[in-house]
Motif scaffolding. Structure first.
Motif, PDB file in Angstrom:
ATOM      1  N   ALA A 341       0.837  -1.204   0.000  1.00  0.00           N
ATOM      2  CA  ALA A 341       0.000   0.000   0.000  1.00  0.00           C
ATOM      3  C   ALA A 341       0.871   1.252   0.000  1.00  0.00           C
ATOM      4  CB  ALA A 341      -0.922  -0.012   1.208  1.00  0.00           C
ATOM      5  N   PHE A 342       1.930   1.261   0.806  1.00  0.00           N
ATOM      6  CA  PHE A 342       2.821   2.417   0.848  1.00  0.00           C
ATOM      7  C   PHE A 342       3.559   2.600  -0.478  1.00  0.00           C
ATOM      8  CE2 PHE A 342       2.432   2.487   5.495  1.00  0.00           C
ATOM      9  CZ  PHE A 342       2.397   3.863   5.701  1.00  0.00           C
ATOM     10  N   VAL A 344       2.563   1.667  -3.531  1.00  0.00           N
ATOM     11  CA  VAL A 344       1.625   2.177  -4.534  1.00  0.00           C
ATOM     12  C   VAL A 344       1.356   3.660  -4.307  1.00  0.00           C
ATOM     13  CG1 VAL A 344      -0.765   2.041  -5.338  1.00  0.00           C
ATOM     14  CG2 VAL A 344       0.543  -0.049  -4.963  1.00  0.00           C
ATOM     15  N   TYR A 345       1.132   4.043  -3.056  1.00  0.00           N
ATOM     16  CA  TYR A 345       0.848   5.450  -2.750  1.00  0.00           C
ATOM     17  C   TYR A 345       2.032   6.338  -3.131  1.00  0.00           C
ATOM     18  CZ  TYR A 345      -0.172   9.702  -0.171  1.00  0.00           C
ATOM     19  OH  TYR A 345      -0.383  11.005   0.155  1.00  0.00           O
ATOM     20  N   LEU A 346       3.237   5.947  -2.733  1.00  0.00           N
ATOM     21  CA  LEU A 346       4.414   6.769  -3.011  1.00  0.00           C
ATOM     22  C   LEU A 346       4.702   6.846  -4.509  1.00  0.00           C
ATOM     23  CD1 LEU A 346       6.750   5.587  -0.103  1.00  0.00           C
ATOM     24  CD2 LEU A 346       5.533   7.765  -0.282  1.00  0.00           C
ATOM     25  N   LEU A 348       2.491   6.591  -7.037  1.00  0.00           N
ATOM     26  CA  LEU A 348       1.499   7.460  -7.664  1.00  0.00           C
ATOM     27  C   LEU A 348       1.757   8.920  -7.330  1.00  0.00           C
ATOM     28  CD1 LEU A 348      -1.090   7.704  -9.312  1.00  0.00           C
ATOM     29  CD2 LEU A 348      -2.383   7.431  -7.204  1.00  0.00           C
ATOM     30  N   ASP A 349       2.064   9.191  -6.080  1.00  0.00           N
ATOM     31  CA  ASP A 349       2.359  10.560  -5.675  1.00  0.00           C
ATOM     32  C   ASP A 349       3.565  11.100  -6.437  1.00  0.00           C
ATOM     33  OD1 ASP A 349       1.845  12.804  -3.689  1.00  0.00           O
ATOM     34  OD2 ASP A 349       3.952  12.348  -3.248  1.00  0.00           O
ATOM     35  N   GLU A 585      -5.569   4.926 -11.179  1.00  0.00           N
ATOM     36  CA  GLU A 585      -4.507   4.539 -10.250  1.00  0.00           C
ATOM     37  C   GLU A 585      -4.850   4.979  -8.823  1.00  0.00           C
ATOM     38  OE1 GLU A 585      -3.911   5.807 -13.288  1.00  0.00           O
ATOM     39  OE2 GLU A 585      -3.173   3.889 -14.079  1.00  0.00           O
ATOM     40  N   LYS A 586      -5.485   6.159  -8.686  1.00  0.00           N
ATOM     41  CA  LYS A 586      -5.908   6.600  -7.357  1.00  0.00           C
ATOM     42  C   LYS A 586      -6.941   5.638  -6.780  1.00  0.00           C
ATOM     43  CE  LYS A 586      -5.187  11.570  -8.073  1.00  0.00           C
ATOM     44  NZ  LYS A 586      -5.865  12.882  -8.204  1.00  0.00           N
ATOM     45  N   ARG A 589      -5.239   2.622  -5.578  1.00  0.00           N
ATOM     46  CA  ARG A 589      -4.588   2.911  -4.300  1.00  0.00           C
ATOM     47  C   ARG A 589      -5.597   2.827  -3.160  1.00  0.00           C
ATOM     48  NH1 ARG A 589      -3.215   9.008  -3.434  1.00  0.00           N
ATOM     49  NH2 ARG A 589      -5.496   8.942  -3.383  1.00  0.00           N
ATOM     50  N   ASN A 590      -6.781   3.426  -3.359  1.00  0.00           N
ATOM     51  CA  ASN A 590      -7.808   3.394  -2.315  1.00  0.00           C
ATOM     52  C   ASN A 590      -8.291   1.969  -2.036  1.00  0.00           C
ATOM     53  OD1 ASN A 590      -7.634   6.164  -2.213  1.00  0.00           O
ATOM     54  ND2 ASN A 590      -9.437   6.515  -3.480  1.00  0.00           N
ATOM     55  N   SER A 593      -5.692   0.132  -0.098  1.00  0.00           N
ATOM     56  CA  SER A 593      -5.679   0.632   1.280  1.00  0.00           C
ATOM     57  C   SER A 593      -6.819   0.014   2.091  1.00  0.00           C
ATOM     58  CB  SER A 593      -5.800   2.164   1.281  1.00  0.00           C
ATOM     59  OG  SER A 593      -4.722   2.756   0.598  1.00  0.00           O
TER      60      SER A 593
END
Length: 622
Positions: A341-342, A344-346, A348-349, A585-586, A589-590, A593
């Motif tokens: 999860a981290f 994917v988040y990083l 995408l950010d 992609e967001k 991510r959700n 999560s």
């Protein structure tokens, strides 16, 4: 008769289709008949949600819609909204009957998706080879207009594969789905499910440890493994049944929020097909057997006398080791999900931040009108000049496309003395303000000036590499040929001079299927609309001071309606437009999560069960 008010809507999900389209796909209709809904050349069928938006809840059959202020269409049918898992994605379907003849005469062939039904399963590769064996017969006349181009083969795919666009060029961008992402989500769901099973086994073993006297008494009375298996499986059956009933109940409460936040459409159980029901029943049965059988094996494994002595020593040593092993596996899987999860988040950010690095904030994009007169370009420049004079606007420019678009605008160039053509991405026809507006670095040569016309072109680093130039300075002053389209039926090659070389910038989104489009094919900029209508400016872009946004937009709308009376004023923030490309992609991510949080919660419940058991074991000690 009271004159109706003219209302303008901007629609993007519009397709043209054959008269038998709704019969071919057997789509249910609310109003009208499927076989007649596209029979008339001026008929249109709309989705139920679109009908409600336009006409409310009343029957809209016979109502008139006007497309682009030039094409009157009468509503002949209203079909049920398409499901979220369909690769078809449209709200308005227009009959193509009167347009087939027109398309046959134009130089640019419309992109068409064709569907066929077969009586038997085809050898797709063999069928594709037969179709391509007739290329010359069917495409010879059209290819006369492209003497330097090669005819590409026709591609076929079974319908279940179309959603993944593994071979066919993307005609419908909404159809693109990631097979690898589906596998990832399946793996995550399986991990969460197994974690729940492990939890139940751990708690069952803990309960067996506390029920040693009961187990010993039953064994003395003659209970066999079959009796213990029946007892524990019935307990597991009851608990799993209650859990499924509770799960379906909770889903009803999160149906809408789950769809909005996580793009997870939750259907009624009655809409679930037989295959998915079979999978659900299989998981249910496997869960019962798995979670009920192992505790029964543990309980039936020992002699009654050993059970009494083991109870006196507070528990199984072997089952304790198994509980520790299962708990460790459960926590390891939870940690892996947290790390994923981290990551994917990083990632995408990073992508979104990198995309917006050189763009800046407070950039507003205003779309040009769809209906264009003979003085369109002059009117657009006049409108842009009026925007530049508004207090709070610190910069303006014109372009055909902006960062984050799908890259429909392109230019085709030929190196002098070569028959090879190179298709380049393009922001289209831009003005002299475009390069400084976006802080694009000029590596050699110069920018456009107001006196340039259709003989000047600026290329990016990647473009000149593809054309064979070794350095940016080598390309300056070189002559190349560029395809110029004067109409849909004719084109020619014009000589152009490379006046500048710029640093590459990102026009397309980062996440794009490489089989769909060549990502690093370079960029070619031409000046305004002098090359072809296909790359003429279609957007006015302005930089706005944050404190003056509302005032600027109100004045911009006034100027727009004065220059283009009766047209639809549409604006948006450039950074939001670019970020919209990453909505999928967001959502992923959700979703990851959410499943990660569920896995963590399950792991914590398992830990709570183990702690509770330890507290009960040590009650006398305490």
């Amino acid at each position: 008769v009271q004159k109706q008010q003219r209302v303008i809507f901007k629609e993007e999900k519009i397709v043209f289709a054959d008269a038998n389209f709704f019969q071919f796909f057997d789509m249910p209709f609310i109003y009208g008949q499927a076989e007649k809904s596209l029979a008339d050349g001026n008929s249109v069928s709309i989705s139920h949600s679109t009908a409600v938006k336009y006409f409310g809840e009343r029957n809209p059959l016979g109502e008139i819609l006007i497309l682009n202020d030039t094409m009157p269409l009468h509503v002949a049918g209203v079909f049920v909204d398409l499901p979220a898992n369909s690769h078809l994605d449209f709200d308005i379907v227009i009959s193509n009957q009167p347009r087939v003849g027109e398309w046959a005469e134009v130089r640019i062939v419309p992109m068409v998706q064709s569907y066929i039904k077969t009586r038997t399963i085809l050898d797709w590769y063999g069928f594709e080879a037969k179709l391509n064996g007739s290329n010359e017969k069917y495409w010879h006349e059209i290819m006369k207009g492209f003497p330097r181009s090669q005819l590409k083969r026709m591609l076929l795919q079974p319908l279940p594969e179309v959603a993944f666009i593994s071979a066919i060029d993307s005609i419908d961008p909404s159809a693109q789905k990631s097979r690898s992402m589906l596998i990832i989500f399946g793996a995550i769901g399986l991990v969460v499910l197994i974690s729940a099973w492990i939890n139940y086994i751990i708690l069952s073993l803990s309960r067996v440890n506390k029920r040693m006297k009961e187990v010993a008494t039953r064994k003395v009375s003659g209970a066999s493994f079959k009796d213990f298996a029946r007892q524990f499986i019935i307990e597991a059956l009851m608990l799993n049944a209650v859990s499924i009933a509770l799960g379906f109940t909770l889903l009803q409460f999160v149906r809408r929020s789950g769809n909005l936040l996580f793009d997870i459409p939750l259907y009624d159980f009655s809409e679930t097909d037989g295959w998915n029901i079979l999978i659900l029943l299989s998981i249910f049965l496997v869960g019962i057997i798995t979670t009920g059988l192992y505790p029964a094996l543990v309980a039936a494994r020992y002699h009654p006398r050993a059970l009494f002595s083991m109870y006196a020593s507070a528990g199984f040593s072997k089952s304790g080791r198994m509980i520790s092993l299962l708990t460790t596996a459960q926590y390891a899987s939870a940690i892996i999900l947290i790390l994923c999860a981290f990551i994917v988040y990083l990632q995408l950010d990073h992508v979104i931040t990198k995309s917006l690095d050189d763009v800046g904030d407070s950039i507003v994009v205003i779309d040009a009108p769809l209906i264009r007169s003979g003085t369109y370009l002059a009117d657009l420049e006049n409108f842009a000049g009026q925007l530049g004079a508004i207090t709070g606007v610190t910069g303006k420019t014109l372009s055909c496309e902006v960062m984050g678009d799908n890259g429909d605008a392109d230019v085709t160039v030929y190196r002098t003395g070569s028959d090879l053509n190179y298709m380049l991405d393009s922001s289209g026809g831009v003005d002299e303000n475009f390069i400084p507006f976006f802080n694009i670095k000029i590596l050699a040569g110069r920018n456009f000036v107001a006196t340039d016309r259709g003989n000047a072109i600026i290329l990016s680093e990647q473009a000149i590499k593809r054309l064979g130039f070794t350095t940016p300075s080598d390309a300056i002053g070189a002559k190349i040929k560029v395809e110029k389209s004067e109409s849909l039926k004719s084109h020619n090659l014009v000589d152009m001079e490379i006046i500048g070389v710029i640093k590459d910038y990102r026009l397309r989104p980062y996440f794009i299927d490489e089989s769909i489009a060549e990502i690093d094919r370079g960029i070619g900029l031409v000046f305004k609309g002098y090359l072809t209508d296909g790359v003429s400016p279609q957007r006015v872009i302005i930089k706005v001071e944050p404190r003056n946004v509302q005032t600027v937009l109100l004045k911009a709308k006034e100027h727009f309606q004065a220059v283009f009376p009766g047209e639809f004023f549409n604006w948006y923030w450039l950074d939001e437009h670019m970020a919209r490309n990453y909505n999928h992609e967001k959502t992923n991510r959700n979703q990851i999560s959410v499943f990660t949080c569920i896995a963590i919660g399950i792991a914590c419940l398992g830990l709570l069960g183990i702690i509770s058991n330890k507290v009960m074991e040590k009650t006398k000690e305490i």
